[in-house]
Write a protein that holds these residues in place. Sequence first.
Motif, PDB file in Angstrom:
ATOM      1  N   VAL A 197      26.024 -16.887 -15.705  1.00  0.00           N
ATOM      2  CA  VAL A 197      25.774 -15.880 -14.669  1.00  0.00           C
ATOM      3  C   VAL A 197      27.262 -15.639 -13.949  1.00  0.00           C
ATOM      4  N   ARG A 198      27.488 -14.444 -13.682  1.00  0.00           N
ATOM      5  CA  ARG A 198      28.620 -14.154 -12.867  1.00  0.00           C
ATOM      6  C   ARG A 198      28.247 -13.590 -11.638  1.00  0.00           C
ATOM      7  N   THR A 199      28.374 -14.287 -10.548  1.00  0.00           N
ATOM      8  CA  THR A 199      28.091 -13.850  -9.232  1.00  0.00           C
ATOM      9  C   THR A 199      28.889 -12.770  -8.730  1.00  0.00           C
ATOM     10  N   TYR A 200      30.133 -12.937  -9.091  1.00  0.00           N
ATOM     11  CA  TYR A 200      30.976 -11.804  -8.635  1.00  0.00           C
ATOM     12  C   TYR A 200      31.708 -11.367 -10.000  1.00  0.00           C
ATOM     13  N   ASP A 201      31.730 -10.153 -10.223  1.00  0.00           N
ATOM     14  CA  ASP A 201      32.188  -9.585 -11.248  1.00  0.00           C
ATOM     15  C   ASP A 201      32.881  -8.029 -10.930  1.00  0.00           C
ATOM     16  N   PRO A 202      34.070  -8.141 -10.548  1.00  0.00           N
ATOM     17  CA  PRO A 202      34.615  -6.594 -10.253  1.00  0.00           C
ATOM     18  C   PRO A 202      34.439  -5.638 -11.280  1.00  0.00           C
ATOM     19  N   ALA A 205      31.408  -2.072 -10.881  1.00  0.00           N
ATOM     20  CA  ALA A 205      32.142  -1.473  -9.846  1.00  0.00           C
ATOM     21  C   ALA A 205      31.164  -1.013  -8.495  1.00  0.00           C
ATOM     22  N   SER A 206      29.978  -0.678  -8.999  1.00  0.00           N
ATOM     23  CA  SER A 206      28.900  -0.257  -7.835  1.00  0.00           C
ATOM     24  C   SER A 206      28.435  -1.414  -7.145  1.00  0.00           C
ATOM     25  N   GLN A 207      28.525  -2.631  -7.580  1.00  0.00           N
ATOM     26  CA  GLN A 207      27.823  -3.961  -7.197  1.00  0.00           C
ATOM     27  C   GLN A 207      28.541  -4.978  -7.710  1.00  0.00           C
ATOM     28  N   PRO A 208      29.625  -5.329  -7.298  1.00  0.00           N
ATOM     29  CA  PRO A 208      30.206  -6.514  -7.871  1.00  0.00           C
ATOM     30  C   PRO A 208      29.901  -7.986  -7.607  1.00  0.00           C
ATOM     31  N   PHE A 209      29.058  -7.902  -6.406  1.00  0.00           N
ATOM     32  CA  PHE A 209      28.346  -9.164  -5.861  1.00  0.00           C
ATOM     33  C   PHE A 209      27.145  -8.961  -6.532  1.00  0.00           C
TER      34      PHE A 209
END
Length: 248
Positions: A197-202, A205-209
């Motif tokens: 799981v990527r808790t942060y993913d730019p 775009a609408s929900q990077p976190f």
Amino acid sequence: MTDGIYPFPRFLDAGETGLTIELGNIVSEDVNSRVIRLSDALAETGLDGIEEMVPTYRSLLVLYDPLRLSRDALCQTVLDLWPTDERNTKHARCWRVPVCYGGEHGVDLEFVAQSHGMTPEQLIACHAGAEYRVYMLGFAPGFSYLGGLPEAIHTSRRTDPRLKTPPRTISIGGMQAAISPPLELPSGWHLLGQTPVRTYDPRRASQPFLFEPGDRVRFTPISVEDYEDMCAAAEAGVEVAVEESAHG
């Protein structure tokens, strides 16, 4: 003060453009819930001049533009909102997070298990059997601090912190648990496993976190083969964390 909760917020300056609002002096779900409710209530006011809010375990950092919003006006708004109402609590989500425990993915698993007189399987069952609360995000983009670690596996932090730990690490330190973002980070916590799981993913775009403070997390043990397949899926942009149900 009742059970570590302040009857009124405590205001502390954080430079010329920041105000820390303390709501208590302990780590507890009640204090953290009040922090999040205050953040939500302030956001709903649409107060001009607030640029960012950062909820933490027991306080809310408000970054503001002093040319558009005075410190006094900000403090008065907080007092006018006090106490925040339970009905203002936002929808909290519950996430199922897969974890590949032990081996090269969790190099401290056996040590932590031995230190508590458990087998690795017993420690995994204990860790994965709990429900956790996301208390705050910080330290690094998407680094998620979790409360709810069973007392039976509370573990003091390492005496020799590592300068680098793998991305997406599942770790514990003291009474806390954590999920690392897809980044190598320094850490003194004990590494139990890794998640795809990527808790942060730019790219989101609408929900990077992925998580927000107040969300709930449960862990599911997975095999090395499933972990590799899910990592490939996550790399392709598939969200591999499952949102299960709502909690108040």
